[in-house]
Design an enzyme around this catalytic site. Structure first.
Site, PDB file in Angstrom:
ATOM      1  N   ASP A 241      92.888  24.739  95.863  1.00  0.00           N
ATOM      2  CA  ASP A 241      91.758  25.532  95.382  1.00  0.00           C
ATOM      3  C   ASP A 241      91.520  25.270  93.893  1.00  0.00           C
ATOM      4  O   ASP A 241      91.805  24.179  93.398  1.00  0.00           O
ATOM      5  CB  ASP A 241      92.049  27.018  95.649  1.00  0.00           C
ATOM      6  CG  ASP A 241      90.791  27.820  95.929  1.00  0.00           C
ATOM      7  OD1 ASP A 241      90.014  28.042  94.984  1.00  0.00           O
ATOM      8  OD2 ASP A 241      90.588  28.230  97.084  1.00  0.00           O
ATOM      9  N   HIS A 278      88.536  32.077  91.632  1.00  0.00           N
ATOM     10  CA  HIS A 278      88.468  31.905  93.088  1.00  0.00           C
ATOM     11  C   HIS A 278      89.848  31.673  93.696  1.00  0.00           C
ATOM     12  O   HIS A 278      90.257  32.349  94.645  1.00  0.00           O
ATOM     13  CB  HIS A 278      87.532  30.741  93.420  1.00  0.00           C
ATOM     14  CG  HIS A 278      87.291  30.538  94.886  1.00  0.00           C
ATOM     15  ND1 HIS A 278      88.066  29.689  95.649  1.00  0.00           N
ATOM     16  CD2 HIS A 278      86.366  31.068  95.721  1.00  0.00           C
ATOM     17  CE1 HIS A 278      87.620  29.703  96.895  1.00  0.00           C
ATOM     18  NE2 HIS A 278      86.591  30.534  96.970  1.00  0.00           N
ATOM     19  N   ASN A 371      79.558  28.815 104.283  1.00  0.00           N
ATOM     20  CA  ASN A 371      78.696  29.986 104.069  1.00  0.00           C
ATOM     21  C   ASN A 371      77.224  29.604 103.957  1.00  0.00           C
ATOM     22  O   ASN A 371      76.559  29.917 102.976  1.00  0.00           O
ATOM     23  CB  ASN A 371      79.116  30.709 102.785  1.00  0.00           C
ATOM     24  CG  ASN A 371      80.597  30.991 102.736  1.00  0.00           C
ATOM     25  OD1 ASN A 371      81.101  31.822 103.470  1.00  0.00           O
ATOM     26  ND2 ASN A 371      81.305  30.288 101.875  1.00  0.00           N
ATOM     27  N   SER A 456      85.729  31.883 102.341  1.00  0.00           N
ATOM     28  CA  SER A 456      86.837  31.658 101.405  1.00  0.00           C
ATOM     29  C   SER A 456      87.857  32.778 101.460  1.00  0.00           C
ATOM     30  O   SER A 456      89.039  32.563 101.195  1.00  0.00           O
ATOM     31  CB  SER A 456      86.314  31.567  99.963  1.00  0.00           C
ATOM     32  OG  SER A 456      86.010  30.254  99.598  1.00  0.00           O
TER      33      SER A 456
END
Length: 513
Positions: A241, A278, A371, A456
Site C-alpha cells: 500500500d 491510506h 470503486n 480498500s
C-alpha cells in the site's frame, strides 16, 4: 498506460522485462555490477547494434533502469524499434508495458462545472458566499473540511472549497443565499462527513459535522468487535500500500520495505508523504491493537504485520513492477496473506504472474474489487488466483446524514434490510467475498483515527477475518509452503463465508465471520 519519454533519435518506452514464463530465468541474468554489458548482450542478441549506433548510444538499446534480482524482473527502457525486435525474437524474454495502479478508496464527489463564471470585477465586488464548518459537539471551527455544494447534482454543477483555520470556506456563488440540490462535506481526520439534500445556505451560515466517537461501533466493529486480542496470532499479513505509520500507538509493524523504483526504493515502509493515510488506515482495520476509550481494535490484532510501500512519496499510482517486487518480498518474508487495496483497468501480466507465484509458494493475495460504481471487477482482483472483495455497508452504523448516505444502493440483503452493497463497489462473477467497507473508522498517521470508505476498507476486513480463521488451523499453517498450502487455506476461508442474501455477483460466497 505505458510510460514514454523522448530520445534524440526515437521514442523510448518503459517496460517490465520478464522471462517467457514466470518471474525468474537465466535469460534475464545480468552480469554482476554491469547492466551495460547486459544491454550490449541484448542488443547483440536482437541484432540491434545498428539501431543503437544510430541513436549514438550503443550501450542503451536495452537500458536497465532497475533490476529486482540477477535473474529476476527488470525495469527497462527500449526504443520502439528495439521493442518490436525483441517481441519478434526468440530471446526467451517478454515485455510487459509499465502500468500504474491506484488506491481503492471510494472516490469523492466533486464539482465538474462551476455554477457561474464570474469576472474579476464581479468577484472583487462580491467575493462569494461564505459558510463556516463547526464541530457539532464543541462548536469550534473545523479546518480541512472539503465542502461540495451542488446546485445541479446530476450535472455536477456548483462550487466547492476547503475550510481554513477559522472553519470558513468561500463558495463562488452570486447572491447572499443559494438553494442546493445537495450539500456534501467530507470531514478531515476525526470527523464524519455531511450529506444534506435540498439545503438552502446563506452567507455566514454555520454547518456542523460530527466528531468520531470511538465508543460507538461502526460496521466493522458490529461484525468483528467480539474478536479477542489474540485473534490472528501466528499468521503473517503483509500490507502492500502507501506505507504504514509504525509509530502509531495502536500499530506494531514487524518489518517491510519500500518498493518504488523511481525513488531508488528509499524512504522505508512508513507512510508516503502523499496519500500516506491510506495504508495506515488499511493496516489498522487488520491489526490495530487499540482499546477504548482512546483506540479501536482491528479484526485480527494478534497478526504479525508487515508493510510494503509501493506508492511514491510524491503521490500518484504504484507501478506493476514495484507491486510484483513487493509481492515477492512478502512471500520471502513468509507472509500467509497479502492485502492489496489497489487496482486498475489493465489486465497486467506482471502482477498476475507475481500473484500466481505467491499462490504456488503458499501465500494468498486478497485484493480490493475497485470503486467504479458497479462496474466490472478491476485488476488484479479479477485474476482467478486473487481473492476479490466487494464493499458492504449497513445503515445505522454511520450517522444518517453523513456523506456515507450516498453509498446506499439497492438491493437490500435478504437477511437484513439494512445491509447493502455500496454503490461505488465493483461487482461481477469474479467476486469471492464481501466485507465491511462503508464508514469504517481506523488508524491514521500521527496517532489518530479517521473514517474512510471503499473496497480498500472491505479488503483488509476480509484479510483480518481470514487471518483469524487461519490462526485456528495450525495444521494448515504448518504445511509446506506450496500450492497445496494455498489451496488448503483457501478452503478454510471459503467454507467459513456466509451469504448475506445478495446476488452472487455482488457478494461472492458472502462475508467471513
Amino acid at each position: 498506460m505505458a510510460s514514454r519519454s523522448r530520445n534524440t533519435a526515437t521514442d523510448v518506452q518503459r517496460y517490465v522485462l520478464l522471462p517467457k514464463r514466470g518471474l525468474h530465468s537465466e535469460a534475464l541474468r545480468e552480469p554482476l555490477a554491469s547492466p551495460q554489458i547486459f544491454s550490449s548482450m541484448m542488443a547483440a542478441r536482437l541484432d540491434l547494434q545498428g539501431v543503437a549506433k544510430a541513436a549514438a548510444q550503443p550501450e542503451a538499446a536495452v537500458k536497465i533502469v532497475h533490476s529486482s534480482a540477477q535473474s529476476g524482473p527488470k525495469l527497462v527502457e527500449l526504443s520502439d524499434v528495439a521493442a518490436n525486435a525483441l517481441k519478434a525474437s526468440n530471446a526467451g524474454v517478454r515485455l510487459v508495458p509499465l502500468v500504474r495502479y491506484e488506491i481503492a478508496r471510494s472516490p469523492r464527489w466533486q464539482v465538474l462545472r462551476p455554477a457561474a463564471v464570474r469576472s474579476k470585477a464581479a468577484a472583487a465586488a462580491a467575493p462569494g458566499l461564505k459558510i463556516k464548518v463547526v464541530d457539532t459537539v464543541s462548536g469550534k471551527p473545523v479546518r480541512g473540511a472539503m465542502v461540495v455544494a451542488f446546485t445541479n447534482f446530476a450535472g455536477q454543477e456548483g462550487a466547492q472549497g476547503t475550510s481554513n483555520a477559522k472553519g470558513e470556506v468561500t463558495l463562488q456563488f452570486t447572491g447572499a443565499s443559494k438553494t442546493l440540490d445537495l450539500l456534501l462535506i467530507y470531514g478531515p481526520a476525526g470527523y464524519w462527513g455531511l450529506c444534506e439534500r435540498a439545503r438552502k445556505i446563506r452567507n455566514g451560515d454555520s454547518v456542523g459535522i460530527a466528531p468520531i466517537d470511538l465508543a460507538v461501533p461502526d460496521f466493522l466493529a458490529t461484525v468483528y468487535g467480539g474478536h479477542p486480542a489474540e485473534a490472528g496470532n501466528g499468521v503473517r499479513v503483509g500490507v502492500i500500500d502507501t506505507g504504514v505509520d509504525g509509530k502509531h500507538p495502536d500499530l506494531t509493524v514487524l518489518g517491510g520495505a519500500a518498493f518504488v523504483a523511481d525513488e531508488n526504493d528509499a524512504g522505508g515502509w512508513g507512510p508516503a508523504k502523499e496519500q500516506g493515510e491510506h495504508g495506515t488506515h488499511v493496516a489498522g482495520i487488520i491489526a490495530s491493537r487499540g482499546r477504548q476509550p482512546a483506540g479501536k481494535p482491528g479484526v485480527a490484532p494478534g497478526v504479525a504485520l508487515y508493510s510494503y510501500r509501493v506508492f511514491p512519496n510524491a503521490g500518484g499510482g504504484a507501478t506493476n513492477y514495484d507491486i510484483l517486487r513487493a509481492i515477492e518480498q512478502g512471500v520471502q518474508d513468509q507472509c500467509d496473506l497479502l492485502n492489496l487495496s489497489l487496482g486498475g483497468a489493465s489486465p497486467d501480466e506482471a502482477v498476475h504472474d507475481a500473484i500466481k507465484e505467491a499462490y504456488d509458494k503458499g501465500t494468498l493475495c486478497i485484493v480490493a474489487a475497485g470503486n467504479d460504481g458497479r462496474q466490472p471487477v478491476s485488476y488484479p482482483a479479477a485474476w482467478t488466483e486473487s481473492i476479490a472483495v466487494s464493499a458492504a455497508g449497513r445503515q445505522g452504523t454511520f450517522p444518517a446524514n453523513s456523506s456515507e448516505a450516498l453509498d446506499i444502493a439497492p438491493p437490500a440483503a435478504a437477511t437484513d434490510e439494512m445491509l447493502f452493497i455500496a454503490q461505488f463497489s465493483n461487482v461481477g462473477p469474479e467476486i469471492d467475498l464481501t466485507g465491511p467497507g462503508v464508514g469504517i473508522v481506523s488508524t491514521l498517521p500521527g496517532g489518530g483515527y479517521g473514517v474512510m470508505s471503499g473496497t480498500s476498507m472491505a479488503c483488509p476486513a476480509a484479510a483480518g477475518a481470514a487471518a483469524a480463521l487461519l490462526a485456528a488451523q495450525p495444521k494448515v499453517l504448518k504445511m509446506k509452503r506450496n500450492r497445496d498450502r494455498s489451496t488448503a487455506m483457501l478452503a478454510v476461508i471459503n467454507a467459513a463465508a456466509k451469504s448475506q442474501g445478495f446476488p452472487k455477483d455482488l457478494e461472492g460466497l458472502g462475508m467471513l465471520p
